[in-house]
Design a protein around this motif. Structure first.
Motif, PDB file in Angstrom:
ATOM      1  N   LEU A 150      -5.244   2.649   1.347  1.00 13.75           N
ATOM      2  CA  LEU A 150      -5.325   3.241   2.680  1.00 13.75           C
ATOM      3  C   LEU A 150      -6.787   3.313   3.107  1.00 13.75           C
ATOM      4  N   GLY A 151      -7.087   2.845   4.326  1.00 16.40           N
ATOM      5  CA  GLY A 151      -8.470   2.922   4.789  1.00 16.40           C
ATOM      6  C   GLY A 151      -8.763   1.922   5.888  1.00 16.40           C
ATOM      7  N   GLU A 152      -9.946   1.324   5.836  1.00 12.90           N
ATOM      8  CA  GLU A 152     -10.386   0.397   6.875  1.00 12.90           C
ATOM      9  C   GLU A 152      -9.602  -0.908   6.776  1.00 12.90           C
ATOM     10  N   ALA A 153      -9.037  -1.334   7.905  1.00 17.11           N
ATOM     11  CA  ALA A 153      -8.093  -2.449   7.904  1.00 17.11           C
ATOM     12  C   ALA A 153      -8.705  -3.750   7.394  1.00 17.11           C
ATOM     13  N   GLY A 154      -9.939  -4.035   7.781  1.00 24.73           N
ATOM     14  CA  GLY A 154     -10.564  -5.282   7.348  1.00 24.73           C
ATOM     15  C   GLY A 154     -10.725  -5.354   5.839  1.00 24.73           C
ATOM     16  N   GLU A 155     -11.176  -4.256   5.235  1.00 22.55           N
ATOM     17  CA  GLU A 155     -11.321  -4.223   3.783  1.00 22.55           C
ATOM     18  C   GLU A 155      -9.971  -4.366   3.091  1.00 22.55           C
ATOM     19  N   LEU A 156      -8.957  -3.724   3.659  1.00 20.65           N
ATOM     20  CA  LEU A 156      -7.651  -3.717   3.004  1.00 20.65           C
ATOM     21  C   LEU A 156      -6.902  -5.032   3.155  1.00 20.65           C
ATOM     22  N   ALA A 157      -7.243  -5.829   4.158  1.00 15.93           N
ATOM     23  CA  ALA A 157      -6.618  -7.145   4.273  1.00 15.93           C
ATOM     24  C   ALA A 157      -6.924  -7.974   3.028  1.00 15.93           C
ATOM     25  N   ALA A 158      -8.175  -7.901   2.565  1.00 10.48           N
ATOM     26  CA  ALA A 158      -8.553  -8.626   1.348  1.00 10.48           C
ATOM     27  C   ALA A 158      -7.899  -8.014   0.117  1.00 10.48           C
ATOM     28  N   VAL A 159      -7.779  -6.686   0.098  1.00 15.89           N
ATOM     29  CA  VAL A 159      -7.118  -6.011  -1.024  1.00 15.89           C
ATOM     30  C   VAL A 159      -5.655  -6.437  -1.109  1.00 15.89           C
ATOM     31  N   THR A 177       1.934  -0.036  -1.188  1.00 17.09           N
ATOM     32  CA  THR A 177       1.824   0.407   0.197  1.00 17.09           C
ATOM     33  C   THR A 177       0.384   0.185   0.630  1.00 17.09           C
ATOM     34  N   VAL A 178       0.188  -0.620   1.676  1.00 19.43           N
ATOM     35  CA  VAL A 178      -1.153  -0.912   2.180  1.00 19.43           C
ATOM     36  C   VAL A 178      -1.151  -0.644   3.679  1.00 19.43           C
ATOM     37  N   VAL A 190      -6.281   3.158  -3.784  1.00 22.10           N
ATOM     38  CA  VAL A 190      -7.461   2.446  -3.291  1.00 22.10           C
ATOM     39  C   VAL A 190      -7.693   2.947  -1.867  1.00 22.10           C
ATOM     40  N   VAL A 191      -8.700   3.801  -1.667  1.00 20.60           N
ATOM     41  CA  VAL A 191      -8.854   4.471  -0.382  1.00 20.60           C
ATOM     42  C   VAL A 191     -10.329   4.641  -0.014  1.00 20.60           C
ATOM     43  N   ASP A 192     -10.559   4.964   1.274  1.00 21.85           N
ATOM     44  CA  ASP A 192     -11.857   5.482   1.698  1.00 21.85           C
ATOM     45  C   ASP A 192     -11.651   6.928   2.144  1.00 21.85           C
ATOM     46  N   GLU A 193     -12.642   7.510   2.845  1.00 25.59           N
ATOM     47  CA  GLU A 193     -12.522   8.917   3.221  1.00 25.59           C
ATOM     48  C   GLU A 193     -11.271   9.190   4.055  1.00 25.59           C
TER      49      GLU A 193
END
Length: 282
Positions: free
Chosen positions: A233-242, A258-259, A156-159
């Motif tokens: 891996l990516g934007e912290a705000g989005e990944l907090a919910a993930v 791993t997040v 689960v990632v962004d660029e």
């Protein structure tokens, strides 16, 4: 339970020059680095000595002073840590090692950059990077390997997480199914993402469609296999919910995921050790 093997080493500073620059897609640029002129290829400070076996291994990249163009290289302190240079501006960022190799006897390291409109000095440097430019790579100071026993991998990632995601696909066995959920901007070509992730089953999300898509896509996966491992891996705000979804909705323990936040909206040079959610630091 999955256990990721960890190895540590000194974050040796290595002076490097840009050997090639390649526009990947939209705002993404790949710089291929070789040793700076005059470097000893047999020395510990050469790129040939850089080891990055783990899929998320990263180096601290030191860039020239944006105002003067002077490169203030760090040194290795007596305690094994890095000592920043004094008397000048020292700009650094944590960057994933996309690839290492040897070409015609010369060690090469690829680093992929995501340029942001109105971004900071790292984004500005990547936008104008040219052959011959010099930077310093320090590290990796530690490496996390791939857990044994993975039966399925979900990414689960962004660029910003795409280089590490591509390395994960290569690192797990060819018989391990891989699902990748990738959020991108409109200027990133889907075909590039799919090519980077090879055999993975890729779902593309567009950032312009609004926030919260990552967590909804993860939630839609439903129950995960007992031998499934998740990397986000990516934007912290989005990944907090993930992360909350993985833990609370899907029942995934810390040993199965791993997040990591690679950046945060509105924050310049996010501390990689900062919690995804300050209100929920675990």
């Amino acid at each position: 339970m999955f256990d990721r093997p960890r190895t540590s080493s000194q974050p040796v500073p290595r002076r490097a020059r840009v050997h090639a620059v390649r526009a990947l897609t939209g705002t993404m640029v790949r710089t291929t680095l070789r040793d700076a002129d005059g470097a000893d290829p047999a020395a510990p400070s050469s790129l040939a000595a850089l080891r990055a076996p783990g899929p998320e291994d990263h180096v601290k990249v030191f860039l020239p002073d944006p105002a003067t163009g002077a490169l203030h290289a760090p040194t290795l302190a007596p305690d094994g840590g890095l000592q920043r240079a004094t008397g000048g501006v020292s700009v650094s960022r944590e960057m994933t090692v996309r690839a290492t190799r040897t070409v015609d006897g010369a060690a090469e390291v690829d680093v992929d950059w995501v340029r942001h409109d109105g971004g900071g000095p790292a984004s500005a440097w990547a936008a104008r990077a040219a052959v011959g430019d010099e930077i310093v790579l320090a590290g990796p100071a530690s490496s996390l390997g791939v857990p044994t026993g993975i039966g399925r991998l979900t990414l689960v990632v962004d660029e910003t997480g795409l280089p590490a995601a591509a390395r994960w696909v290569d690192a797990v066995g060819a018989d391990v199914p891989v699902t990748a959920i990738v959020e991108i901007g409109d200027d990133v070509d889907e075909s590039f993402v799919e090519a980077e992730l090879g055999r993975a089953d890729v779902e593309i999300l567009y950032r312009t469609d609004g926030p919260g898509q990552m967590v909804e896509s993860v939630r839609s996966l439903g129950a995960l296999d007992d031998d499934e491992y998740v990397v986000a891996l990516g934007e912290a705000g989005e990944l907090a919910a993930v992360r909350r979804c993985l833990r609370q909705d899907l029942g995934l323990g810390r040993d199965r995921a791993t997040v990591a936040g690679y950046w945060r909206r509105g924050t310049v040079n996010l501390d990689p050790d900062a919690p995804l959610d300050p209100a929920d630091p675990d």
